[in-house]
Design a protein around this motif. Structure first.
Motif, PDB file in Angstrom:
ATOM      1  N   LYS A 175       0.936  -1.146   0.316  1.00 17.08           N
ATOM      2  CA  LYS A 175       0.498  -0.582  -0.276  1.00 17.08           C
ATOM      3  C   LYS A 175       0.303   1.181   0.008  1.00 17.08           C
ATOM      4  O   LYS A 175       2.018   1.220   0.607  1.00 17.08           O
ATOM      5  N   GLU A 219       0.893   3.196   2.769  1.00 19.28           N
ATOM      6  CA  GLU A 219       1.452   3.598   3.560  1.00 19.28           C
ATOM      7  C   GLU A 219       2.719   3.054   3.632  1.00 19.28           C
ATOM      8  O   GLU A 219       3.912   3.164   4.088  1.00 19.28           O
ATOM      9  N   ASP A 220       2.975   1.563   2.817  1.00 21.69           N
ATOM     10  CA  ASP A 220       4.149   0.694   3.448  1.00 21.69           C
ATOM     11  C   ASP A 220       5.710   2.075   2.707  1.00 21.69           C
ATOM     12  O   ASP A 220       6.757   1.688   2.709  1.00 21.69           O
ATOM     13  N   ALA A 231       5.416   4.867   1.884  1.00 22.51           N
ATOM     14  CA  ALA A 231       6.017   6.452   2.165  1.00 22.51           C
ATOM     15  C   ALA A 231       7.174   5.525   3.254  1.00 22.51           C
ATOM     16  O   ALA A 231       8.126   6.195   3.731  1.00 22.51           O
ATOM     17  N   ASN A 232       7.019   5.012   4.005  1.00 17.70           N
ATOM     18  CA  ASN A 232       8.053   4.268   5.401  1.00 17.70           C
ATOM     19  C   ASN A 232       8.998   4.038   5.022  1.00 17.70           C
ATOM     20  O   ASN A 232       9.979   4.474   5.411  1.00 17.70           O
ATOM     21  N   GLU A 271       5.821  12.707   6.642  1.00 16.82           N
ATOM     22  CA  GLU A 271       3.849  13.797   6.658  1.00 16.82           C
ATOM     23  C   GLU A 271       3.445  13.337   5.295  1.00 16.82           C
ATOM     24  O   GLU A 271       3.929  13.565   3.764  1.00 16.82           O
ATOM     25  N   VAL A 272       1.985  12.625   5.281  1.00 18.33           N
ATOM     26  CA  VAL A 272       2.323  12.477   3.403  1.00 18.33           C
ATOM     27  C   VAL A 272       0.232  12.501   3.517  1.00 18.33           C
ATOM     28  O   VAL A 272      -0.561  11.880   4.721  1.00 18.33           O
ATOM     29  N   THR A 301      -0.060  10.204  -1.108  1.00 13.55           N
ATOM     30  CA  THR A 301      -1.024   8.523  -1.106  1.00 13.55           C
ATOM     31  C   THR A 301      -1.221   8.317  -2.696  1.00 13.55           C
ATOM     32  O   THR A 301      -1.345   7.709  -2.862  1.00 13.55           O
TER      33      THR A 301
END
Length: 98
Positions: free
Chosen positions: A9, A11-12, A14-15, A21-22, A27
């Motif tokens: 995803k 979020e994965d 982004a990490n 901050e996303v 996204t």
């Protein structure tokens, strides 16, 4: 990082690329990068999207491709400058060698 390609995803990613901050736009961009990465793997190897989960090492390829595109602010994978890990993993699983 034992993860299936279909489970990755925004979020994965982004990490992985260490975004603190996303935003909503980030996204959307990350989701596009994931889709582009999957498509690139499919076309490079000859495997279908459903088959990508059969190869756990394709997950790291998605992460690396997304990071490269994010860092270079591009929405395409540069074939002439592929990361060696990506090239090696994809080469191991290519079925369309012509």
């Amino acid at each position: 990082m034992a993860q299936k390609v279909s489970e990755i995803k925004a979020e994965d990613i982004a990490n992985y690329i260490r975004l603190d901050e996303v935003s909503e736009d980030d996204t959307k961009t990350l989701n596009n990068l994931i889709a582009i990465s999957k498509s690139f793997i499919e076309h490079y190897t000859g495997h279908t999207e459903k088959e990508l989960d059969d190869y756990p090492d394709f997950a790291i390829v998605v992460y690396i491709l997304c990071q490269d595109m994010w860092d270079n602010r591009t929405l395409y994978v540069d074939n002439s400058n592929l990361n060696k890990v990506v090239e090696t993993v994809l080469g191991l699983h290519s079925v369309n060698l012509l």
